[in-house]
Design an enzyme around this catalytic site. Structure first.
Site, PDB file in Angstrom:
ATOM      1  N   GLY A  46      43.175  45.518  45.531  1.00 46.29           N
ATOM      2  CA  GLY A  46      43.209  44.525  46.615  1.00 46.29           C
ATOM      3  C   GLY A  46      44.637  44.077  46.883  1.00 46.29           C
ATOM      4  CB  THR A  74      45.260  40.757  41.470  1.00 43.88           C
ATOM      5  OG1 THR A  74      43.985  40.147  41.743  1.00 43.88           O
ATOM      6  CG2 THR A  74      45.648  40.407  40.049  1.00 43.88           C
ATOM      7  CG  ASP A  94      41.051  45.070  36.066  1.00 44.95           C
ATOM      8  OD1 ASP A  94      41.107  45.286  37.294  1.00 44.95           O
ATOM      9  OD2 ASP A  94      40.025  44.670  35.487  1.00 44.95           O
ATOM     10  CG  ASP A 107      40.928  38.502  41.918  1.00 43.98           C
ATOM     11  OD1 ASP A 107      40.767  37.881  42.978  1.00 43.98           O
ATOM     12  OD2 ASP A 107      40.566  39.684  41.761  1.00 43.98           O
ATOM     13  NE  ARG A 145      39.109  47.358  45.846  1.00 50.41           N
ATOM     14  CZ  ARG A 145      39.693  46.310  45.270  1.00 50.41           C
ATOM     15  NH1 ARG A 145      40.272  46.434  44.119  1.00 50.41           N
ATOM     16  NH2 ARG A 145      39.690  45.127  45.868  1.00 50.41           N
ATOM     17  CG  ASP A 182      41.572  39.479  37.543  1.00 50.51           C
ATOM     18  OD1 ASP A 182      42.751  39.799  37.834  1.00 50.51           O
ATOM     19  OD2 ASP A 182      40.588  40.118  37.937  1.00 50.51           O
ATOM     20  NE  ARG A 195      38.172  42.300  41.126  1.00 52.63           N
ATOM     21  CZ  ARG A 195      37.859  43.351  41.878  1.00 52.63           C
ATOM     22  NH1 ARG A 195      36.717  43.958  41.697  1.00 52.63           N
ATOM     23  NH2 ARG A 195      38.685  43.809  42.778  1.00 52.63           N
TER      24      ARG A 195
END
Ligand code: F6P
Length: 364
Positions: free
Chosen positions: A13, A127, A105, A129, A74, A131, A173
């Site tokens: 993303g 990202t 990731d 996120d 992706r 994360d 996410r």
């Protein structure tokens, strides 16, 4: 090893600040006498031999732009050995000696695959996120949060006018970082995140109490990890309070509720100062790591400092954090390293718990 040419890519993303990072990688490498090629559309460009030459001039006027001007994808093909071998052959045909991979990731898995097949690769967390557990911040996170806040503030305006509640679902996410921080920053009455337990009944009771005290507008921010929760919550708040209003003959108790899914809108927008600076520092560090002969590392920010850790270590940490470790995944680590990971994770979880408690205490 003398580096002649490296390749930079953005994958997964897109995130505001990726362009600033590509610019930093390009300018840092060029300043050290190394040429740069951009792989178009992430790993896809490597497989299909689609590159752009990144000179200092090519990255001019890009630092303030969102999205990624070298595109993102992706790429499923790259997950297969045949696709990877094709990409490696293409890289070799261009005499590319190393890769900087900007993404999340999934991107790092690709970076490890390349590293293990003899192409030195460094990952950079890009990202919205946030994360990547090993890094306090990822590129794009700050801008995405500000975008959420800007739009939720607008929803607050109309909620206040009409004495309503707006339940807003935001991206991230499986991580509640965007949700929790934006809930605090918008003065939301509650947040629904994967990291902490949400008490629906207590929240509705609290909203009714606050409405009795005269509070007009309410906001609830919900993580996209729970796609059914937002719409269901809207129905519940509306119906419970409507029933109460009818029972007590007091139409002020009815909290009409609306749902809004922000989705990809928060992935756009000009990157914030913080994201531009983070992207720049991380980009330069990635080039320095490659040129120092390192590989299979991810550049991270910890307590304001830019540093690195092994991609494998970072991924095990992510799994430990999410509780998705598989058997044998810790075998390569010493008890001291495992204890360090556990401490790291416990601290992050504790931060979530205290921040969540703070949100609930102040939402009054
Ligand atoms: O990882 C960034 C992210 O925007 C997540 O927040 C979201 O779950 C996902 O990507 C959406 O992916 P796509 O752009 O493929 O719809």
């Amino acid at each position: 090893m003398k580096f002649r040419k490296i390749c930079v890519l953005t994958s997964g993303g897109d995130a505001p600040g990726m362009n600033a990072c590509v610019r930093a990688v390009t300018r840092a490498a060029n300043a050290r006498g190394v040429q740069v090629m951009g792989s178009l559309g992430g790993y896809r460009g490597m497989i299909h031999d689609e590159f752009v030459d990144l000179t200092n001039r090519a990255v001019s006027n890009k630092i303030q732009l969102s999205g990624t001007f070298i595109y993102s994808d992706r790429c499923l093909e790259f997950k297969e050995e045949a696709g990877m071998q094709k990409a490696i052959a293409v890289l070799k045909s261009h005499e590319i000696d190393g890769v900087v991979a900007i993404g999340g990731d999934g991107t790092f898995r690709g970076a490890t695959d390349l590293s293990q097949r003899g192409i030195p690769t460094i990952g950079i967390p890009g990202t919205i996120d946030n994360d990547i557990t090993a890094s306090d911040n990822t590129i794009g996170f700050d801008t995405a949060m500000q975008s959420v806040v800007d739009d939720v503030d607008k929803l607050r305006d109309t909620c206040e006018s009409h004495a309503r509640c707006n339940v807003v679902e935001v991206m991230g996410r499986g991580a509640g970082d965007i949700t929790l921080n934006t809930a605090i920053a918008t003065g939301a009455v509650a947040a629904v995140i994967p990291e902490c337990e949400f008490d629906e009944e207590a929240t509705i009771e609290k909203m009714i109490r606050l409405r009795r005290e005269g509070k007009r507008s309410f906001l609830i921010i919900v993580s996209e990890a729970f796609p059914e929760v937002g719409p269901a919550l809207v129905k519940k708040i509306t119906s419970v309070t409507k029933e109460l209003a009818e029972k007590e003959g007091n139409d002020r108790l009815w909290i009409e509720s609306k749902f809004c899914r922000m989705a990809h809108i928060v992935r756009g927008g000009s990157p914030s100062l913080a994201d531009r600076v983070l992207a720049t520092k991380m980009g330069v560090r990635a080039v320095d790591e490659l040129l120092a002969g390192n590989s299979d590392l991810v550049v991270v920010e910890r307590e304001g400092k830019i540093t690195t850790c092994g991609i494998g270590w970072s991924q095990v940490l992510d799994r430990m954090y999410k509780g998705t470790l598989k058997e044998g995944m810790l075998d390569a680590y010493t008890p001291e390293q495992i204890a360090e990971m556990q401490k790291f994770i416990e601290e992050k979880k504790e931060t979530f718990r205290t921040t969540y408690a703070m949100l609930n205490e102040l939402a009054n």
